[in-house]
Design a protein around this motif. Sequence first.
Motif, short mmCIF file in Angstrom:
data_model
loop_
_atom_site.label_atom_id
_atom_site.label_comp_id
_atom_site.label_asym_id
_atom_site.label_seq_id
_atom_site.Cartn_x
_atom_site.Cartn_y
_atom_site.Cartn_z
N VAL A 171 45.32 84.33 59.55
CA VAL A 171 46.40 83.55 60.17
C VAL A 171 45.99 82.09 60.30
O VAL A 171 46.78 81.19 59.99
CB VAL A 171 46.76 84.16 61.56
CG1 VAL A 171 47.67 83.22 62.35
CG2 VAL A 171 47.40 85.52 61.38
N ILE A 172 44.76 81.84 60.74
CA ILE A 172 44.28 80.44 60.84
C ILE A 172 44.29 79.78 59.47
O ILE A 172 44.74 78.63 59.32
CB ILE A 172 42.86 80.41 61.47
CG1 ILE A 172 42.94 80.79 62.94
CG2 ILE A 172 42.22 79.03 61.30
CD1 ILE A 172 41.58 80.99 63.60
N TYR A 173 43.80 80.45 58.44
CA TYR A 173 43.78 79.90 57.09
C TYR A 173 45.21 79.62 56.61
O TYR A 173 45.46 78.58 55.99
CB TYR A 173 43.07 80.86 56.14
CG TYR A 173 43.05 80.38 54.71
CD1 TYR A 173 42.20 79.36 54.31
CD2 TYR A 173 43.91 80.93 53.77
CE1 TYR A 173 42.19 78.91 53.02
CE2 TYR A 173 43.92 80.48 52.46
CZ TYR A 173 43.06 79.47 52.09
OH TYR A 173 43.05 79.02 50.80
N TYR A 174 46.13 80.53 56.88
CA TYR A 174 47.51 80.36 56.46
C TYR A 174 48.10 79.09 57.07
O TYR A 174 48.71 78.27 56.37
CB TYR A 174 48.35 81.58 56.85
CG TYR A 174 49.81 81.40 56.59
CD1 TYR A 174 50.33 81.51 55.30
CD2 TYR A 174 50.68 81.10 57.62
CE1 TYR A 174 51.68 81.33 55.05
CE2 TYR A 174 52.03 80.92 57.39
CZ TYR A 174 52.53 81.03 56.11
OH TYR A 174 53.86 80.84 55.87
N PHE A 175 47.93 78.90 58.38
CA PHE A 175 48.48 77.70 59.03
C PHE A 175 47.75 76.45 58.58
O PHE A 175 48.36 75.38 58.43
CB PHE A 175 48.46 77.85 60.55
CG PHE A 175 49.52 78.78 61.07
CD1 PHE A 175 50.87 78.45 60.93
CD2 PHE A 175 49.18 79.97 61.67
CE1 PHE A 175 51.85 79.31 61.39
CE2 PHE A 175 50.15 80.83 62.13
CZ PHE A 175 51.50 80.50 61.98
N TRP A 176 46.47 76.51 58.36
CA TRP A 176 45.71 75.36 57.85
C TRP A 176 46.22 74.98 56.47
O TRP A 176 46.40 73.81 56.16
CB TRP A 176 44.22 75.72 57.83
CG TRP A 176 43.36 74.65 57.21
CD1 TRP A 176 42.97 73.48 57.78
CD2 TRP A 176 42.81 74.67 55.89
NE1 TRP A 176 42.20 72.77 56.92
CE2 TRP A 176 42.07 73.49 55.74
CE3 TRP A 176 42.85 75.58 54.85
CZ2 TRP A 176 41.41 73.17 54.56
CZ3 TRP A 176 42.16 75.27 53.70
CH2 TRP A 176 41.47 74.07 53.55
N TRP A 177 46.46 75.97 55.61
CA TRP A 177 46.96 75.73 54.26
C TRP A 177 48.36 75.15 54.29
O TRP A 177 48.68 74.26 53.50
CB TRP A 177 46.94 77.05 53.47
CG TRP A 177 47.35 76.88 52.06
CD1 TRP A 177 48.52 77.25 51.49
CD2 TRP A 177 46.59 76.29 51.00
NE1 TRP A 177 48.55 76.93 50.17
CE2 TRP A 177 47.35 76.34 49.84
CE3 TRP A 177 45.32 75.71 50.93
CZ2 TRP A 177 46.92 75.83 48.62
CZ3 TRP A 177 44.89 75.23 49.72
CH2 TRP A 177 45.69 75.29 48.57
N GLN A 178 49.19 75.60 55.22
CA GLN A 178 50.55 75.07 55.36
C GLN A 178 50.51 73.59 55.79
O GLN A 178 51.30 72.78 55.32
CB GLN A 178 51.35 75.88 56.38
CG GLN A 178 51.68 77.26 55.95
CD GLN A 178 52.52 77.32 54.70
OE1 GLN A 178 53.41 76.49 54.49
NE2 GLN A 178 52.23 78.26 53.84
N ASN A 179 49.56 73.22 56.65
CA ASN A 179 49.42 71.83 57.08
C ASN A 179 48.92 70.95 55.95
O ASN A 179 49.28 69.77 55.88
CB ASN A 179 48.48 71.72 58.27
CG ASN A 179 49.14 72.15 59.56
OD1 ASN A 179 50.36 72.12 59.66
ND2 ASN A 179 48.34 72.54 60.54
N LEU A 180 48.11 71.47 55.04
CA LEU A 180 47.61 70.68 53.91
C LEU A 180 48.73 70.36 52.93
O LEU A 180 48.72 69.34 52.28
CB LEU A 180 46.50 71.42 53.18
CG LEU A 180 45.11 71.39 53.81
CD1 LEU A 180 44.12 72.19 52.97
CD2 LEU A 180 44.60 69.97 53.97
N LYS A 181 49.70 71.25 52.79
CA LYS A 181 50.81 71.06 51.86
C LYS A 181 51.74 69.95 52.32
O LYS A 181 52.44 69.36 51.51
CB LYS A 181 51.61 72.36 51.72
CG LYS A 181 50.92 73.40 50.91
CD LYS A 181 51.85 74.58 50.76
CE LYS A 181 51.30 75.62 49.83
NZ LYS A 181 52.19 76.75 49.69
N LYS A 182 51.80 69.67 53.60
CA LYS A 182 52.73 68.66 54.12
C LYS A 182 52.28 67.30 53.83
O LYS A 182 51.78 66.52 53.57
CB LYS A 182 52.88 68.82 55.63
CG LYS A 182 53.59 70.09 56.00
CD LYS A 182 53.73 70.16 57.49
CE LYS A 182 54.39 71.44 57.91
NZ LYS A 182 54.56 71.56 59.31
#
Length: 182
Positions: A171-182
Motif C-alpha cells: 500500500v505504501i509503495y502504491y501511494f508513493w508510486w502514484q505521487n511520483l506520476k503526478k
Amino acid sequence: MILYEPITFDNSPIEFVLIGPFKGKDVILIKSVHAGLDLIGLANFRQKTSEYIPNNNSLLSSLSGPVRQLNMVESGKSFDIEMESDGRRSAYRFAWVGSGHNRDIQRVGGLLDDIISVIKVEINNRDVAEVELLISAIILECSLIDQRRLKTKRTMIAVLISYAIIIVLTVIYYFWWQNLKK
C-alpha cells in the motif's frame, strides 16, 4: 477417614491426575501438586468427555490468549488396584491440562493402556520411583504435544505478521508510486 493417599509429584511440567478403582471406589491414585479441582472433576466423569471439553482447535482459538484446555483419556477396563477387594473391571482415567488435537489425545490414551497393568502393581506397592518412571512417558508425551502446539502457534503468528507487513509495504509503495506520476 482417608481411603487412599495419592502419590503426588511436585516436579511435573504439566498438571495431571490419574483416577482409578481402589477397594471398590474411584480415588485419586497419582497427581501433580497443582492439579486443580476442575481437572479432578473432569477425571471423575464416567462418560465420554467430548461433551464436556471445549474444542479449542480452530484457527481463532489458536491465536487467542492462553486457554486452560482440559483433556481426559480412559484406559480399557481393568481390575481394581487391590483385586481381591473388588472383582469388577473399571476404567482408569488420566486427565491433564494442555493443548492437543484428537489424534494427540488418542496417543496419550494408547500410552495409558500400555502402562496401566504395570503401574497398578507399582501403585499398590507404593513404589514411588517406579510409578514416576512409568508415568513420565505419558507426561513427556503431554509436554511434547504442548510444545508442538506452541511452535505451530508461533509460526502462524509470524506468517500473519509477515503478510500484514507485505500488505502495508504494498500500500505504501502504491501511494508513493502514484505521487511520483503526478
